[in-house]
Write an enzyme that holds these catalytic residues in place. Sequence first.
Site, mmCIF file in Angstrom:
data_model
loop_
_atom_site.group_PDB
_atom_site.id
_atom_site.type_symbol
_atom_site.label_atom_id
_atom_site.label_comp_id
_atom_site.label_asym_id
_atom_site.label_seq_id
_atom_site.Cartn_x
_atom_site.Cartn_y
_atom_site.Cartn_z
ATOM 1 N N ARG A 195 53.622 40.187 63.702
ATOM 2 C CA ARG A 195 53.262 40.235 62.270
ATOM 3 C C ARG A 195 53.575 41.604 61.651
ATOM 4 N NH1 ARG A 195 47.474 37.669 61.658
ATOM 5 N NH2 ARG A 195 48.064 37.812 59.460
ATOM 6 N N ASP A 213 44.014 31.043 53.008
ATOM 7 C CA ASP A 213 43.635 30.543 54.333
ATOM 8 C C ASP A 213 43.310 29.046 54.322
ATOM 9 O OD1 ASP A 213 44.029 33.038 55.418
ATOM 10 O OD2 ASP A 213 41.929 33.632 55.246
ATOM 11 N N ARG A 254 43.565 27.964 62.352
ATOM 12 C CA ARG A 254 43.448 27.121 61.150
ATOM 13 C C ARG A 254 44.358 25.890 61.238
ATOM 14 N NH1 ARG A 254 39.857 30.256 58.615
ATOM 15 N NH2 ARG A 254 40.303 32.477 58.459
HETATM 16 C C1 S3P Z 1 41.965 38.719 54.994
HETATM 17 C C2 S3P Z 1 42.929 38.650 54.032
HETATM 18 C C3 S3P Z 1 43.983 37.627 54.022
HETATM 19 C C4 S3P Z 1 43.639 36.448 54.891
HETATM 20 C C5 S3P Z 1 43.098 36.861 56.219
HETATM 21 C C6 S3P Z 1 41.854 37.721 56.072
HETATM 22 C C7 S3P Z 1 40.977 39.817 54.929
HETATM 23 O O1 S3P Z 1 45.182 38.223 54.497
HETATM 24 O O2 S3P Z 1 44.755 35.608 55.069
HETATM 25 O O3 S3P Z 1 42.746 35.715 56.984
HETATM 26 O O4 S3P Z 1 39.947 39.750 55.618
HETATM 27 O O5 S3P Z 1 41.230 40.758 54.173
HETATM 28 P P1 S3P Z 1 46.150 39.057 53.505
HETATM 29 O O6 S3P Z 1 45.321 40.023 52.791
HETATM 30 O O7 S3P Z 1 47.158 39.725 54.388
HETATM 31 O O8 S3P Z 1 46.787 38.027 52.629
#
Ligand code: S3P
Length: 430
Positions: free
Chosen positions: A125, A317, A390
């Site tokens: 990632r 999500d 998920r």
């Molecule tokens: C999260 C932000 C989201 C989300 C992740 C949790 C967080 O990601 O998809 O499951 O806790 O700030 P991104 O901010 O990279 O979109």
Amino acid sequence: MSAADRVEISPALKLSGDVSVPGDKSISHRLAMLAAIAEGTTTIQNFAASADCASTLECLRRLRASVRREGATLTIEGRGLQGLQAPSQDLDAGNSGTTVRLMSGLLAGFAFESRFIGDESLSRRPMKRIIDPLRQFGATVEARDDNFLPLKIKGGDLKPIEFKMPIASAQVKSAVLLAGLSAHGTTTVHEPLRSRNHTEIALAEFGARVHASANTIQVEGGYPLKGKQFYVPGDLSSAAFFLAAALAVPNSGIRLTGIGLNPTRTGFISLLIAMQAKITVGERSIAAGEPTGDIIAETSEISGIEISGSWVPNVIDEIPMLAVLGTRTQNGIRIRDAGELRSKESDRIFAVASNLRALGANVEEYPDGLFVPGRQILRGGIVDSFGDHRIAMAFAVAGLFAAGPVVIENPACVAISFPGFFEALRRVRS
Ligand code: S3P
């Protein structure tokens, strides 16, 4: 393949009962990290039962934070803004993007070197998104191909920055705000679209000097945080699977209790209501500075919708579940502007499309989304979790309303956010 490597979900006649889900994962990460650099004791009740949040706690312990866990209650003795110490081992973030991205922001304020590692998925990632702003603060950051784990960070003596985020990401925004806590002056971050604001709320709860207006957030560096008591609301992103299941299975009614209702997270509920789903939100209260309440969902005919633009960060999500539910709508669900889904725990656009096809559905896949036509009967079959919690949970719900059983391979990943998921699902079915 052993029984633990696959789970079979058969169609349900009806779902009913009350369900409580683990504490919110995003909020739990933030409260634990801030507690570690606060002054005094913080207790956090209903801390997320999530492997990701356990990764955060393990990293904090390696930085010599004092973290005690008894069941869902956490007690952290804060070390103060400068109180963490150099880790003698790598910091293992496991599967958790939130751990590595937010904690890199936190560690940018410390003069020692830390090195993050993670599992195979996390190692794929992108981290450039946090590396760039943290370098602007003056931290030294090195990563494989300048983008991937392992990532080394060494900071201290940070100058405040004004950062215009190129992508909508709560994790990037939070990394900048956490680094800003130790900078000499006021840090400003502008986000292109509103993303979840749990960091801003948690900072205010701990007494930080933080100001949020529209899409701009500012934090003043150098002010101490004060430990306190928190109760974490239930995770709407986990509740979403049960809400969707209740809508799709005939004769059903389910109540989710004590769920976080922060408006930067409730797009899933708003979109379902806009599609004529029978969803009601009960009495509300406040926990950890966040609105909470019960949510009731009943079997519904749902119309269909296009999800794009500013909706996307709010439901990021929940998109796998929404896409699976698309097969049960009248007109289908179209998702655009969601290219970020390809950089999650799995490539969620590919994972959803290939699993839906494995169950006999038609799906159109775009670089930045999907179209799932409505009025489709899933015939059942074998799907893969792609190691993504998920995806595993969204397709477990598919099994409840498909014509035949759905077998999910590699289901253990549900523990990333919801270790008791399959048991909770068994309890609501008859
Ligand atoms: C999260 C932000 C989201 C989300 C992740 C949790 C967080 O990601 O998809 O499951 O806790 O700030 P991104 O901010 O990279 O979109």
